[in-house]
Design an enzyme around this catalytic site. Structure first.
Site, mmCIF file in Angstrom:
data_model
loop_
_atom_site.group_PDB
_atom_site.id
_atom_site.type_symbol
_atom_site.label_atom_id
_atom_site.label_comp_id
_atom_site.label_asym_id
_atom_site.label_seq_id
_atom_site.Cartn_x
_atom_site.Cartn_y
_atom_site.Cartn_z
ATOM 1 N N ASN A 47 25.769 8.932 -71.324
ATOM 2 C CA ASN A 47 25.480 8.381 -70.001
ATOM 3 C C ASN A 47 25.199 9.426 -68.924
ATOM 4 O OD1 ASN A 47 25.547 5.999 -68.023
ATOM 5 N ND2 ASN A 47 27.063 7.388 -67.155
ATOM 6 N N HIS B 210 28.779 -0.084 -74.225
ATOM 7 C CA HIS B 210 29.082 -1.160 -73.271
ATOM 8 C C HIS B 210 29.345 -2.494 -73.957
ATOM 9 C CE1 HIS B 210 28.100 0.633 -69.247
ATOM 10 N NE2 HIS B 210 27.550 1.550 -70.033
ATOM 11 N N ILE C 81 30.624 2.991 -65.594
ATOM 12 C CA ILE C 81 29.350 3.105 -64.899
ATOM 13 C C ILE C 81 28.231 2.813 -65.890
ATOM 14 C CG2 ILE C 81 29.034 5.537 -65.376
ATOM 15 C CD1 ILE C 81 28.130 3.827 -62.074
ATOM 16 N N HIS D 266 23.373 3.485 -75.957
ATOM 17 C CA HIS D 266 24.155 3.426 -74.720
ATOM 18 C C HIS D 266 24.659 2.007 -74.452
ATOM 19 C CE1 HIS D 266 24.270 3.638 -70.057
ATOM 20 N NE2 HIS D 266 25.461 3.875 -70.553
ATOM 21 N N HIS E 213 30.693 7.552 -74.645
ATOM 22 C CA HIS E 213 29.949 7.047 -73.484
ATOM 23 C C HIS E 213 29.571 8.176 -72.537
ATOM 24 C CE1 HIS E 213 29.538 5.275 -69.401
ATOM 25 N NE2 HIS E 213 28.746 4.468 -70.071
#
Length: 913
Positions: free
Chosen positions: A767, A576, A913, A571, A763
């Site tokens: 997530n 990110h 997010i 993740h 993602h």
């Protein structure tokens, strides 16, 4: 030199116009324009202008029947008048002082003291050799009432020579003391509307005297840029690169690179963390903030005060709606954590779960809340007052994993199903041979051979009426292997004293049955070897009470490892952190007119801000991740080790990743060129549909703009972009041979498809299931506090007397659990202003005047609508055992649409997010 003409006013406002010096004049001279010439200087309302749509002027006389807001012929020979409509977005939330300032700003705008704009033609001015410029013209008049109360509109007039040419850029200067959010500027040329999309914050001239350059929505490759705006194109790029010096200010839009030297604080002994992005600990680069170093001897960057925000370029900052989502999450988290934290403070220790009803209470409000007014004084009254805020603040929604079947998490089938359809479905791989061998140094970590032997696995496979050879031949054996990734950290983690937790390095072997269920066969848990013992422990599910409970503990340790690897590697790192350099390079090297910039722009929204917030309070020393996940203070070191050993750009795309893990085979006749080994693999099956739709869009788009065979290699902005991603953004991997070349349209299409997939589908899959799966602590504990007891251990007797208590007391404490649940709930929430992949055509429509490109995005939306229907049908297919069953939540993480909130579905455009 320009001077103001006499002002003609009406009931809607007043304005000024500045006349340019004409080329025929030997020099610019001040002159007063007689009022009798009636050159209008104000357009305050469309229906009140000289050129009204009904063909009459304000005195009732007829005027030309030319279209509203075209280039107008002036009464002066050789000039024409242009009208621009400037759309400003208001702040959604204003303090009282800001409201007063806002009213003052409206007055300033009305008299022409708020903003100046200047047109720049696509044509060269022969006198200057640069793009021909109009005069600087004030934006005037009181704002028009709009249906959408978030926006204000103002107007401006330009008088320019008839041969001025088509405007290609607008220079904007903000004269106010505060920033302005420019939504767009619209002007017209003949019957054609020219849109200048903004969606950008314009800084005050007090902060920076340099104005902003806003380009028209026309898309241009660098070599085809009109001559008049070429210089501005390079100037704008230069302005966002900065000079690599000084601390960045909140109003700036500077994109630059830096190492991760801001996650620890060496001034505090328990907050010292190593720097990432150095040879021994490689890492992707982050956005440079330029905060001062703590000392000349150390490159650690100051973290500032707790309330200080970490810098991100101004246009990357969350809008008000998004900030409200986070504030609500923090407020809710405060109350979720309040009761256990107060109890912990009063008892001087944290509280473990002692029975399953302790966990159930997290989803019920009547245990701790009441509607009566507090009567007590002092500490008791204070606590009562806080608890009396209402039920919703202290209540968690029931996570999807136990919503319809609260005991599903106990079963082996569900344990296996989540490896294919859970929140971390990207680590399972095909088992290709036995014995399994480690790649770690045997001199340090002992024998490389796993204790999961052929004999043991063959014995377990026989329970399914199959030999080991048949299982390999039919590709029914699978592996979840965290041994090599975790073993170098196990001793360090198990030695943490300030916040104890215990772990193993784990391997799990699964068998895919003919009934379509993935079942765990055996688990290996390893500690670093000692001279006396290899410390490799093998567990299989037995049929007596003791082995039944030990098997549960072994599965819990695997889940704990899986949760840590998911959060820190799959993740955080692979989406990110690795996306951040692409965003920085895109803004530094690609003009906003570049087709690749326009394609990627929706997929970069909010990512730098959410990453900065993570460095501030999630992945930082002492942050939530360290407090609540197994690796503790070694979390980011583990993430760096994973980046060093396994990350490859060319393997981050879905088909390549599936083939690498043996979960798919290359097949040119299959969808996306791969055929799944397990057809009922929800993440992969749905993901390939999304991947193909993205690929189709990208290929059409790239071929449209790069029709010339040499156009890729001759695009110097594009080549500089890719070079910077490799050599600056991923500096520690710059010499790797696997980086794709960028010579053809196919190369570019594959690179862009990878990036868009990572930002959107990948993602989303990793997530938005965090709370639905992790919100129930026993299903997915983020850490365990005890090793599995053996017969000679002191805890073994307690385990034999009360195995349930031993299991529950191994889980995170109530405080740790509620902390991580609050964070998972926030991270799983779609904000009200989320922009989704399925709505991409609406987001991109304003960027493009090209109808062919608009068709590509419309077709993409249609494909996603069909994909959503297909996924819904799959989730109703009773033959797909990993999607349907009694009490089983359907797999919806890759369904394109979602309302806001915690929904367990929906694919946003970007990592927001």
């Amino acid at each position: 030199m320009f001077v103001a003409s006499p002002v003609k006013t009406n009931s809607y406002g007043a304005g000024l116009v500045r006349f340019p010096a004409f080329p025929v004049l030997p020099r610019r001279r001040q002159h007063i324009v007689p009022l009798s010439r009636k050159v209008r200087a104000v357009i305050s309302r469309e229906e009140k202008t000289v050129d009204q749509e009904d063909g009459k002027n304000t005195n009732g006389s007829l005027v030309s029947n030319t279209p509203a807001f075209p280039w107008q012929r002036s009464k002066y020979t050789g000039t024409k008048t242009v009208i621009a409509v400037v759309k400003i977005r208001k702040k959604m939330r204003e303090k009282l002082t800001e409201r007063v300032e806002h009213q003052l700003e409206l007055l300033m705008k009305a008299i022409g003291q708020g903003m100046l704009i200047q047109l720049v033609s696509e044509e060269i001015d022969p006198e200057t050799g640069s793009g021909r410029k109009s005069s600087e013209t004030p934006v005037l008049g009181l704002p028009k009432a709009r249906n959408d109360s978030r926006y204000l509109e103002f107007t401006a007039n330009f008088t320019v020579p008839t041969d001025f040419g088509k405007p290609g850029a607008i220079l904007v200067t903000n004269l106010l003391s505060s920033e302005i959010c420019l939504s767009e500027i619209i002007i017209r040329e003949g019957s054609d509307t020219i849109l200048f999309p903004g969606n950008t914050w314009i800084h005050s001239r007090n902060d920076n005297p340099e104005g902003r350059i806003i380009f028209a929505s026309q898309t241009w490759l660098p070599s085809k840029t009109p001559a008049g705006i070429k210089e501005l194109r390079e100037k704008d790029l230069t302005s966002v690169r900065g000079n690599g010096e000084g601390e960045r200010k909140p109003h700036e839009r500077i994109y630059d690179y830096d190492i991760y030297n801001d996650i620890g604080d060496p001034r505090k002994k328990d907050r010292v963390r190593p720097i990432l992005g150095v040879p021994e600990r490689p890492y992707p680069r982050r956005c440079r903030s330029g905060r001062p170093l703590l000392s000349a001897d150390t490159p650690f960057e100051s973290r500032g005060k707790d309330k200080d925000e970490f810098y991100v370029p101004r246009d990357e900052v969350f809008e008000d709606i998004k900030r409200d989502t986070f504030r609500a999450g923090r407020f809710k988290a405060l109350f979720h954590n309040l009761v256990p934290s107060i109890a912990a403070a009063l008892s001087n220790l944290d509280i473990p779960f002692t029975c399953f009803s302790d966990i159930d209470r997290l989803y019920k409000s009547d245990i701790v809340l009441r509607h009566t007014e507090p009567k007590n004084k002092g500490l008791g009254g204070f606590i009562d007052g806080i608890l009396n805020v209402g039920e919703t603040l202290l209540r968690y929604d029931t996570p999807a994993v136990i919503k319809w079947d609260r005991f599903a998490w106990l079963r082996d089938n569900e344990f296996g199903r989540q490896a294919l359809a859970g929140v971390n479905p990207v680590n399972i791989e095909l088992l290709k041979e036995l014995p399994i061998r480690s790649k770690l140094d045997p001199a340090i970590y002992g024998s490389p051979e796993s204790a999961l032997t052929e004999e043991l696995i063959g014995h377990e496979v026989l329970h399914y009426g199959m030999t080991l050879e048949q299982a390999f031949e039919e590709k029914r054996l699978f592996l979840l292997d965290y041994h090599d990734m975790l073993l170098p950290f196990v001793d360090k983690i198990n030695s943490i004293k300030e916040d104890p937790r215990k772990t193993y390095a784990s391997r799990t072997i699964f068998f895919y049955s003919k009934a379509g269920a993935l079942r765990p066969l055996a688990i290996e848990l390893s500690l670093p070897p000692t001279p006396e013992n290899e410390n490799k422990f093998v567990y299989a599910h037995g049929h007596d009470a003791t082995t039944h409970w030990i098997w549960k503990l072994a599965k819990a340790h695997v889940c704990s490892n899986d949760a840590g690897v998911h959060q820190l590697v799959n993740h955080w790192l692979r989406t990110h952190a690795c996306m951040e350099p692409y965003i920085i390079a895109t803004n530094r090297q690609l003009s906003s007119m570049h087709p690749v910039y326009k394609l990627l722009h929706p997929h970069m929204r909010y990512t730098l801000e959410i990453n900065a917030r993570a460095r501030k309070s999630l992945i930082n020393g002492g942050g939530i991740i360290e407090s609540c996940f197994t690796p503790g203070k070694y979390a980011m070191e583990l993430s760096s080790a994973a980046y060093k050993s396994m990350w490859r750009f060319d393997m981050e795309g879905l088909p390549a990743d599936l083939v690498r893990r043996g979960m798919a085979e290359e097949d040119s006749s299959a969808e996306c060129g791969v055929k799944l080994v397990i057809e009922d693999y929800p993440y992969a099956a749905d993901g390939l549909l999304i991947w193909k739709a993205i690929k189709n869009l990208v290929e059409s788009y790239v071929k449209h703009f790069y029709s010339d065979p040499d156009s890729i290699t001759s695009d110097f902005e594009l080549q500089a972009w890719w070079d910077e991603i490799k050599n600056k953004g991923h500096y520690d991997k710059k010499d790797e041979p696997w980086w794709p070349k960028l010579n053809t349209t196919q190369d570019l299409s594959e690179i862009l498809t990878n990036m868009i997939w990572i930002a959107s589908g990948q993602h989303a899959a990793l997530n938005f299931g965090q709370y639905p799966f992790g919100g129930y602590v026993p299903n997915r504990p983020t850490l365990l506090r005890k090793l599995i007891p053996h017969e000679n251990d002191p805890d073994y007797e307690m385990f034999m007397r009360n195995p349930q208590y031993s299991f529950l007391s191994s889980l995170p404490t109530q405080l740790q659990a509620t902390k991580v649940m609050a964070v998972q709930e926030t991270l799983s929430t779609h904000s009200a202003d989320e922009e989704y992949l399925i709505d991409l055509k609406e987001n991109q429509r304003r960027w493009f005047q090209d109808e062919e490109v608009v068709k590509y995005f419309s077709k993409f939306t249609e494909e996603l609508e069909e994909i959503e229907k297909k996924i819904d049908n799959r989730n109703k297919d009773k033959k797909l055992k990993n999607r349907t069953g009694a009490g089983m939540p359907p797999y919806e993480l890759l369904i394109p649409t979602s309302p806001h909130g915690v929904t367990g579905r929906g694919i946003p455009n970007s990592i927001s997010i």
